[in-house]
Design a protein around this motif. Structure first.
Motif, PDB file in Angstrom:
ATOM      1  N   SER A  78      66.525  -5.958  59.740  1.00  0.00           N
ATOM      2  CA  SER A  78      66.178  -7.014  59.568  1.00  0.00           C
ATOM      3  C   SER A  78      65.497  -7.781  60.730  1.00  0.00           C
ATOM      4  O   SER A  78      64.849  -8.941  60.083  1.00  0.00           O
ATOM      5  CB  SER A  78      67.501  -8.073  59.032  1.00  0.00           C
ATOM      6  N   THR A  81      61.773  -6.675  59.283  1.00  0.00           N
ATOM      7  CA  THR A  81      61.420  -6.999  57.784  1.00  0.00           C
ATOM      8  C   THR A  81      61.674  -8.415  57.686  1.00  0.00           C
ATOM      9  O   THR A  81      60.801  -9.184  56.764  1.00  0.00           O
ATOM     10  CB  THR A  81      62.183  -6.414  56.944  1.00  0.00           C
ATOM     11  N   VAL A  83      64.732 -11.700  57.088  1.00  0.00           N
ATOM     12  CA  VAL A  83      66.348 -11.955  56.469  1.00  0.00           C
ATOM     13  C   VAL A  83      66.349 -13.301  55.584  1.00  0.00           C
ATOM     14  O   VAL A  83      65.613 -14.197  55.767  1.00  0.00           O
ATOM     15  CB  VAL A  83      67.097 -12.065  57.526  1.00  0.00           C
ATOM     16  N   ILE A 132      63.796  -6.599  50.319  1.00  0.00           N
ATOM     17  CA  ILE A 132      64.885  -7.516  51.136  1.00  0.00           C
ATOM     18  C   ILE A 132      65.822  -7.984  49.993  1.00  0.00           C
ATOM     19  O   ILE A 132      65.404  -8.854  49.206  1.00  0.00           O
ATOM     20  CB  ILE A 132      64.282  -8.301  52.216  1.00  0.00           C
TER      21      ILE A 132
END
Length: 318
Positions: A78, A81, A83, A132
């Motif tokens: 996370s 990428t 969160v 995500i």
């Protein structure tokens, strides 16, 4: 028509990088080849030779959004990428993008983090998107990852798995400058940092236009056969446990299209293939243990394959 000079826009980018990087024209060329081919680069070398500076200079030269990720053992997926965080005021989850949401990403010391975090880059590198909490977020193009790793220190590192190595279009090394070049580096760095004054010489729209033009470069059927023949010979070589995958063949073709375009041609020559086979193939080859014991390297295998593969002799134009 074959031209001896480089495409003017690409020449401008390389010349701009050379204001910062001394004696690294070949590395700059290969980096731009990967960027224009919509691929990624694994840059392996010892600390202090300018790996980070190369990526920053390339990003500044094309006016790209630059992001740096310092990979450490405690880094989480996370952290790469992004969160989703609950906002009590809005009573909903809001996505906070991670550093992967950029144009040019420096994945610094990628082998220092766990395979789970390394894999966070996989979807972005291959699909230009990240997922995500079940939601897919598309990455802005161009999207280019240059990952660095130190080949000297192995303690506390995690070797990149084959699946991730195969995602890199090419692998290269910087190398040390010679004495004259290093003295010039000292002269330039004595009072100012050259990277601070670097300005863009093309913009992202022009870069995307170049990427679109490159896809129209002609690759003759026999050139494709030559590429596949080279790949097949790595798979059947006595010293090789695992050879180059079809993804590697595609990578070589795309890199050769860029190289031909870079030097003013709208078709690929066998010379383009031979020049790029090493950087594109070497990290995709896994040697047998007995070959390693005998001191045979992946570079040796690639050089032997190139030398033993019949070269098309016909001139290939549309």
């Amino acid at each position: 028509m074959i031209q001896d000079h480089m495409h003017p826009m690409i020449e401008k980018v390389i010349s701009n990088i050379e204001k910062v990087m001394i004696g690294k024209r070949n590395v700059a060329e290969l980096s731009i080849i990967a960027l224009l081919a919509e691929g990624h680069v694994l840059l392996e070398d010892v600390p202090g030779v300018g790996k980070t500076m190369m990526v920053r200079a390339l990003a500044k030269s094309v006016g790209a959004n630059f992001r740096r990720i310092q990979f450490t053992p405690d880094l989480l997926p996370s952290d790469v990428t992004g969160v989703s965080i609950y906002n009590p005021k809005e009573m909903e989850f809001q996505f906070r993008p991670g550093p992967i949401m950029g144009n040019i990403i420096l994945a610094d010391e990628i082998n220092r983090t766990s395979p789970k975090t390394q894999s966070a880059l996989l979807e972005g590198m291959e699909e230009s998107s990240v997922t995500i909490d079940g939601v897919t977020h598309h990455l802005e193009k161009p999207f280019f990852v240059m990952a660095t790793q130190n080949p000297i220190e192995y303690e506390g590192t995690y070797p990149l798995p084959e699946a991730q190595l195969d995602r890199f279009l090419l692998k290269m090394k910087m190398g040390y400058p010679d004495m004259k070049e290093e003295i010039e580096v000292l002269d330039r760095a004595q009072k100012v940092r050259p990277i601070d004054d670097l300005e863009p010489v093309i913009d992202l729209m022009e870069l995307r236009d170049l990427q679109a033009q490159i896809k129209e470069v002609h690759v003759d059927e026999t050139i494709k056969r030559y590429i596949v023949d080279l790949a097949n010979r790595t798979r059947t070589h006595d010293s090789v446990y695992l050879g180059v995958s079809p993804r590697g063949s595609i990578a070589l073709m795309k890199a050769a299209q860029v190289y031909a375009f870079m030097y003013g041609r709208d078709y690929v020559l066998p010379d383009d293939i031979q020049y790029l086979t090493g950087p594109v193939f070497v990290h995709r080859i896994i040697l047998k243990s007995e070959a390693k014991f005998e001191g045979i390297s992946a570079e040796d295998v690639v050089n032997r394959v190139i030398a033993r593969t019949p070269v098309p002799v016909q001139r290939y134009v549309k």
